[in-house]
Design a protein around this motif. Structure first.
Motif, PDB file in Angstrom:
ATOM      1  N   TRP A  37       0.813  -1.211   0.000  1.00 12.95           N
ATOM      2  CA  TRP A  37       0.000   0.000   0.000  1.00 12.95           C
ATOM      3  C   TRP A  37       0.847   1.262   0.000  1.00 12.95           C
ATOM      4  CZ3 TRP A  37      -0.315   3.938   3.690  1.00 12.95           C
ATOM      5  CH2 TRP A  37       0.375   3.725   4.891  1.00 12.95           C
ATOM      6  N   MET A  38       2.126   1.141   0.392  1.00 10.21           N
ATOM      7  CA  MET A  38       3.011   2.303   0.461  1.00 10.21           C
ATOM      8  C   MET A  38       3.393   2.819  -0.923  1.00 10.21           C
ATOM      9  SD  MET A  38       5.560   0.810   3.409  1.00 10.21           S
ATOM     10  CE  MET A  38       6.730   2.152   3.260  1.00 10.21           C
ATOM     11  N   GLU A  44      -3.120   4.292  -4.450  1.00 12.43           N
ATOM     12  CA  GLU A  44      -2.910   5.738  -4.363  1.00 12.43           C
ATOM     13  C   GLU A  44      -4.063   6.417  -3.624  1.00 12.43           C
ATOM     14  OE1 GLU A  44      -2.427   9.625  -7.343  1.00 12.43           O
ATOM     15  OE2 GLU A  44      -2.119   7.582  -8.114  1.00 12.43           O
ATOM     16  N   GLY A  45      -5.301   6.021  -3.913  1.00 14.32           N
ATOM     17  CA  GLY A  45      -6.451   6.611  -3.235  1.00 14.32           C
ATOM     18  C   GLY A  45      -6.421   6.346  -1.743  1.00 14.32           C
ATOM     19  N   LEU A  46      -5.985   5.146  -1.346  1.00 12.46           N
ATOM     20  CA  LEU A  46      -5.893   4.814   0.068  1.00 12.46           C
ATOM     21  C   LEU A  46      -4.844   5.675   0.760  1.00 12.46           C
ATOM     22  CD1 LEU A  46      -6.520   3.035   2.534  1.00 12.46           C
ATOM     23  CD2 LEU A  46      -4.802   1.411   1.673  1.00 12.46           C
ATOM     24  N   ARG A  47      -3.690   5.832   0.144  1.00 14.36           N
ATOM     25  CA  ARG A  47      -2.640   6.665   0.744  1.00 14.36           C
ATOM     26  C   ARG A  47      -3.134   8.093   0.960  1.00 14.36           C
ATOM     27  NH1 ARG A  47       0.486   3.675  -2.915  1.00 14.36           N
ATOM     28  NH2 ARG A  47       0.521   5.325  -4.467  1.00 14.36           N
ATOM     29  N   PRO A 134       4.489  12.402  -7.466  1.00 13.25           N
ATOM     30  CA  PRO A 134       3.301  11.857  -8.140  1.00 13.25           C
ATOM     31  C   PRO A 134       2.891  10.508  -7.573  1.00 13.25           C
ATOM     32  CG  PRO A 134       4.808  12.786  -9.754  1.00 13.25           C
ATOM     33  CD  PRO A 134       5.529  12.823  -8.436  1.00 13.25           C
ATOM     34  N   GLY A 135       1.623  10.384  -7.217  1.00  9.11           N
ATOM     35  CA  GLY A 135       1.131   9.151  -6.621  1.00  9.11           C
ATOM     36  C   GLY A 135       1.281   9.092  -5.118  1.00  9.11           C
ATOM     37  N   ALA A 136       1.988  10.068  -4.528  1.00 15.32           N
ATOM     38  CA  ALA A 136       2.178  10.160  -3.072  1.00 15.32           C
ATOM     39  C   ALA A 136       2.638   8.852  -2.430  1.00 15.32           C
ATOM     40  CB  ALA A 136       0.893  10.658  -2.406  1.00 15.32           C
ATOM     41  N   PRO A 137       3.696   8.220  -2.940  1.00  8.73           N
ATOM     42  CA  PRO A 137       4.199   7.007  -2.279  1.00  8.73           C
ATOM     43  C   PRO A 137       4.803   7.356  -0.919  1.00  8.73           C
ATOM     44  CG  PRO A 137       5.770   7.752  -3.915  1.00  8.73           C
ATOM     45  CD  PRO A 137       4.563   8.636  -4.064  1.00  8.73           C
ATOM     46  N   ILE A 138       4.787   6.413   0.001  1.00  4.99           N
ATOM     47  CA  ILE A 138       5.393   6.618   1.316  1.00  4.99           C
ATOM     48  C   ILE A 138       6.896   6.396   1.170  1.00  4.99           C
ATOM     49  CG2 ILE A 138       5.233   6.066   3.768  1.00  4.99           C
ATOM     50  CD1 ILE A 138       2.635   7.078   2.524  1.00  4.99           C
ATOM     51  N   ALA A 139       7.547   7.277   0.429  1.00  2.00           N
ATOM     52  CA  ALA A 139       8.979   7.162   0.114  1.00  2.00           C
ATOM     53  C   ALA A 139       9.772   8.034   1.081  1.00  2.00           C
ATOM     54  CB  ALA A 139       9.235   7.565  -1.327  1.00  2.00           C
ATOM     55  N   TYR A 140       9.824   7.607   2.328  1.00  2.00           N
ATOM     56  CA  TYR A 140      10.390   8.407   3.423  1.00  2.00           C
ATOM     57  C   TYR A 140      11.897   8.616   3.291  1.00  2.00           C
ATOM     58  CZ  TYR A 140      11.392   3.642   4.847  1.00  2.00           C
ATOM     59  OH  TYR A 140      11.815   2.339   4.840  1.00  2.00           O
ATOM     60  N   TRP A 141      12.581   7.805   2.500  1.00  2.00           N
ATOM     61  CA  TRP A 141      14.035   7.907   2.343  1.00  2.00           C
ATOM     62  C   TRP A 141      14.432   8.882   1.220  1.00  2.00           C
ATOM     63  CZ3 TRP A 141      10.972   3.864   0.936  1.00  2.00           C
ATOM     64  CH2 TRP A 141      10.866   3.623  -0.421  1.00  2.00           C
ATOM     65  N   THR A 142      13.468   9.468   0.540  1.00  2.00           N
ATOM     66  CA  THR A 142      13.758  10.358  -0.580  1.00  2.00           C
ATOM     67  C   THR A 142      14.605  11.545  -0.117  1.00  2.00           C
ATOM     68  OG1 THR A 142      11.621   9.763  -1.538  1.00  2.00           O
ATOM     69  CG2 THR A 142      12.735  11.700  -2.449  1.00  2.00           C
ATOM     70  N   PRO A 143      15.736  11.828  -0.769  1.00  2.00           N
ATOM     71  CA  PRO A 143      16.580  12.956  -0.356  1.00  2.00           C
ATOM     72  C   PRO A 143      15.845  14.289  -0.476  1.00  2.00           C
ATOM     73  CG  PRO A 143      17.759  11.492  -1.854  1.00  2.00           C
ATOM     74  CD  PRO A 143      16.328  11.049  -1.874  1.00  2.00           C
ATOM     75  N   ARG A 144      16.196  15.210   0.388  1.00  2.00           N
ATOM     76  CA  ARG A 144      15.565  16.530   0.396  1.00  2.00           C
ATOM     77  C   ARG A 144      15.703  17.230  -0.954  1.00  2.00           C
ATOM     78  NH1 ARG A 144      11.652  19.231   1.909  1.00  2.00           N
ATOM     79  NH2 ARG A 144      11.881  18.126   3.891  1.00  2.00           N
TER      80      ARG A 144
END
Length: 280
Positions: A37-38, A44-47, A134-144
């Protein structure tokens, strides 16, 4: 479909949505679920529903092999706590434990991360940032810097039509170096697939990555696309009978074949390098 339109793709996802409905405002719900789901577009709708109504407080991204009683790589999980209230200033804690090879190893990594916030597995992120991607993934490691780029630059799709090219399903059978076949059987400078079909040629130049090179070159391979790729399409349909005789899932985006453009490899060990490719 009627009651869980955002999460209907999987039962676990419907539980996430239902829990978010049941919990009292400003209170919390915590779950261990599959990680899909991440990221997947089908969720995407759930996130967006979770982020629009609440705030992710913390997450232990467990990945595969989190539970010794469940073997193999198929079951990949995540553990998370959500507060049923939006807090735009809150920075949640995310522990990336996907590299751990066992339940004990992941547990040790988690304890180390909690004790040392400078750990390579520890991330602190405001979940409002995910909406920039785009798509709002839970990509918490994405660099600033990458997150900021989404704010300050247009998406590639606004400037061009990026598409995946041909995959043959068997490169050993259908791909050669240009000097391995007769030159009279190579179609050079073909403008579109119809011209390729009428040429009667068997081999055509093929973009297949290669070494790091900017901004032109690596035109070494040719692919068997005789009779509009008949051999490749036949093999695809044999390998994947559920396609019901339609190979387009593999031989996708055929309208873009032979057109000029800018190409790049999906996977690279070095910096981004695109290459101009002319017609053909």
């Amino acid at each position: 479909k009627d009651n869980f339109s955002n999460s209907k793709s999987d039962l676990f996802a419907m539980f996430i949505e239902r829990c978010s409905q049941l919990v009292v405002e400003k209170c919390y719900f915590g779950m261990i679920t599959m990680q899909s789901w991440m990221f997947l577009s089908s969720f995407e709708g759930l996130r967006k529903r979770v982020l629009d109504a609440g705030t992710i407080q913390n997450m232990a991204h467990l990945g595969s092999r989190a539970f010794d009683s469940i073997g193999g790589e198929v079951v990949s999980t995540t553990s998370f706590v959500v507060r049923n209230k939006v807090d735009a200033s809150y920075e949640g804690v995310y522990l990336r434990l996907v590299t751990g090879g066992s339940e004990r190893e992941k547990s040790d990594m988690m304890l180390e991360s909690i004790a040392d916030h400078g750990s390579e597995w520890y991330f602190s992120v405001n979940d409002r940032e995910f909406a920039k991607i785009p798509g709002a993934p839970i990509a918490y490691w994405t660099p600033r810097k990458l997150l900021d780029a989404y704010d300050s630059h247009a998406l590639l799709g606004a400037e061009a039509n990026p598409r995946q090219g041909l995959t043959t399903s068997d490169n050993a059978k259908f791909v050669r170096q240009w000097f391995e076949v007769s030159l009279v059987n190579i179609g050079i400078g073909i403008s579109d697939k119809n011209a390729a079909l009428s040429s009667g040629k068997r081999w055509f130049p093929f973009n297949k990555g290669g070494e790091y090179r900017r901004w032109y070159g690596n035109i070494m391979e040719v692919v068997d696309w005789e009779r509009d790729g008949a051999r490749i399409k036949d093999l695809v349909c044999q390998k994947y009978p559920y396609l019901n005789g339609n190979p387009d899932f593999v031989t996708k985006n055929q309208d873009y074949y032979f057109t000029k453009g800018i190409t790049w490899s999906k996977i690279s060990a070095f910096k981004f390098s695109a290459r101009y490719k002319p017609d053909g």
